[in-house]
Design an enzyme around this catalytic site. Structure first.
Site, PDB file in Angstrom:
ATOM      1  N   GLY A   4       0.918  -1.541  -0.045  1.00  0.00           N
ATOM      2  CA  GLY A   4       0.481   0.191  -0.162  1.00  0.00           C
ATOM      3  C   GLY A   4       0.838   1.189   0.325  1.00  0.00           C
ATOM      4  N   THR A  53       1.490   3.593   2.497  1.00  0.00           N
ATOM      5  CA  THR A  53       2.478   4.067   3.191  1.00  0.00           C
ATOM      6  C   THR A  53       3.263   3.381   3.451  1.00  0.00           C
ATOM      7  OG1 THR A  53      -0.094   4.403   4.533  1.00  0.00           O
ATOM      8  CG2 THR A  53       2.009   4.572   5.591  1.00  0.00           C
ATOM      9  N   ASP A  58      -5.992   0.170   6.271  1.00  0.00           N
ATOM     10  CA  ASP A  58      -7.110   1.182   5.810  1.00  0.00           C
ATOM     11  C   ASP A  58      -8.187   2.106   7.343  1.00  0.00           C
ATOM     12  OD1 ASP A  58      -7.073   0.241   3.190  1.00  0.00           O
ATOM     13  OD2 ASP A  58      -8.229  -2.063   4.271  1.00  0.00           O
ATOM     14  N   GLY A  63      -6.657  -4.940   2.908  1.00  0.00           N
ATOM     15  CA  GLY A  63      -7.277  -5.040   1.758  1.00  0.00           C
ATOM     16  C   GLY A  63      -7.627  -4.328   1.142  1.00  0.00           C
ATOM     17  N   GLY A  93      -6.007  -2.986  -0.660  1.00  0.00           N
ATOM     18  CA  GLY A  93      -5.254  -3.333  -2.083  1.00  0.00           C
ATOM     19  C   GLY A  93      -4.743  -4.489  -2.453  1.00  0.00           C
ATOM     20  N   GLU A 126      -1.149 -10.342   3.817  1.00  0.00           N
ATOM     21  CA  GLU A 126      -0.142  -9.970   4.972  1.00  0.00           C
ATOM     22  C   GLU A 126      -0.429 -10.311   6.171  1.00  0.00           C
ATOM     23  OE1 GLU A 126      -1.053  -5.401   2.986  1.00  0.00           O
ATOM     24  OE2 GLU A 126      -3.065  -6.401   3.714  1.00  0.00           O
ATOM     25  N   LYS A 186      -7.403   7.443   9.375  1.00  0.00           N
ATOM     26  CA  LYS A 186      -7.044   5.951   9.600  1.00  0.00           C
ATOM     27  C   LYS A 186      -8.047   5.669  10.834  1.00  0.00           C
ATOM     28  CE  LYS A 186      -5.671   4.750   5.594  1.00  0.00           C
ATOM     29  NZ  LYS A 186      -3.968   4.049   4.900  1.00  0.00           N
TER      30      LYS A 186
HETATM   31  C1  A5P Z   1      -3.409  -4.215   1.108  1.00  0.00           C
HETATM   32  O1  A5P Z   1      -3.830  -5.005   0.952  1.00  0.00           O
HETATM   33  C2  A5P Z   1      -3.479  -3.318   2.556  1.00  0.00           C
HETATM   34  O2  A5P Z   1      -4.181  -3.763   3.414  1.00  0.00           O
HETATM   35  C3  A5P Z   1      -2.807  -2.012   3.008  1.00  0.00           C
HETATM   36  O3  A5P Z   1      -2.138  -2.524   3.876  1.00  0.00           O
HETATM   37  C4  A5P Z   1      -4.125  -1.227   3.220  1.00  0.00           C
HETATM   38  O4  A5P Z   1      -5.113  -1.279   1.947  1.00  0.00           O
HETATM   39  C5  A5P Z   1      -3.462   0.276   3.532  1.00  0.00           C
HETATM   40  O5  A5P Z   1      -2.736   1.345   2.595  1.00  0.00           O
HETATM   41  P1  A5P Z   1      -2.493   2.003   2.369  1.00  0.00           P
HETATM   42  O6  A5P Z   1      -1.440   2.671   3.318  1.00  0.00           O
HETATM   43  O7  A5P Z   1      -2.604   2.911   0.429  1.00  0.00           O
HETATM   44  O8  A5P Z   1      -3.362   3.520   2.647  1.00  0.00           O
END
Ligand code: A5P
Length: 235
Positions: A30, A32, A87, A98, A100, A106, A124
């Site tokens: 993701g 971050t 998220d 999730g 992403g 994960e 968040k």
């Molecule tokens: C990936 O599937 C996700 O679990 C990410 O860790 C989550 O969506 C956070 O993403 P961002 O850092 O882009 O907000």
């Protein structure tokens, strides 16, 4: 960089304080985590001996491009610290992940890690999980409409699309985003979801974070126990 990206970067940089001198790192997915992986790449260039376990093909490609040595995808791994985004985060450190579509890998990497550090910006944080995000549920394609019927007992499942077609995860499965509204019992829901045949994994992460680093405009706070001011405390 806009304010939100700056906050993500700040959270990622703060997570560096939780790393051992050398060792194995779980690399999240993701926007971050992307900042965190960039930071690890810098440390590796400076000579630090880190090896990574990436949680998606996207993070694998980024880590490879930065020259971070990676362990084999089969495992088994002994991961010192896993760092990832989320998220949605509640006060009791339950997470929705999730967005992403990487939450299954994960959760596997999270489970294989000694310490789990989550990095987010203030947007968040929720009082109750499910207030703003649905719960992503990875489902195998075979019988997925029947699996969706079973999911509809727990919320409103919406098949995630990419253009005209269902989105595929790195493992080739589909995702249902389960709209639940505020979740009264996230631990119970995570368990219930895991009992539905066809469900590979849900994006509910309950009891799977040791510390959550929350970066706002100019400030950083840490939620969680078991960590000293700098570095890892024994667990
Ligand atoms: C990936 O599937 C996700 O679990 C990410 O860790 C989550 O969506 C956070 O993403 P961002 O850092 O882009 O907000």
């Amino acid at each position: 960089m806009n304010d939100s990206e700056r906050a993500k970067r700040r959270a990622a940089e703060e997570a560096l304080r939780y790393l051992p001198e050398s060792g194995v790192l779980g690399l999240g997915t993701g926007s971050t985590s992307r900042h965190f992986i960039d930071c690890v790449g810098e440390l590796v260039k400076q000579g630090r001996d880190f090896r990574g376990v990436p949680t998606s093909e996207q993070s694998r490609a980024q880590a490879e491009a930065l020259g971070i040595p990676l362990l084999a995808p089969e495992g088994p791994w002994k991961i010192d610290v896993y760092v990832d985004g989320a998220d949605e985060v509640s006060a009791d450190l339950c997470l929705i992940k999730g967005g992403g579509a990487a939450h299954t890998r994960e959760k596997i990497v999270n489970h294989a890690s000694r310490h789990r550090v989550i990095i987010v910006d203030e947007s968040k944080i929720s009082v109750r999980l499910g207030e703003r995000w649905p719960v992503p549920v990875e489902v195998i394609e075979f019988g997925h409409l029947s699996t969706a019927q079973a999911l509809s007992g727990l919320g409103r499942p919406v098949l995630r699309m990419k253009g005209e077609l269902p989105l595929r995860t790195d493992t080739g499965n589909v995702i249902y985003d389960l709209h639940t509204g505020p979740i009264a019992d996230p631990f119970g829901l995570e368990r219930e979801l895991s009992l539905i045949p066809g469900v590979v994994e849900s994006g509910l992460f309950c009891g799977r974070a040791d510390a959550v680093i929350v970066a706002g405009s100019g400030s950083v706070r840490v939620l969680g126990v078991g960590y000293g001011e700098v570095g890892l405390a024994a667990k």
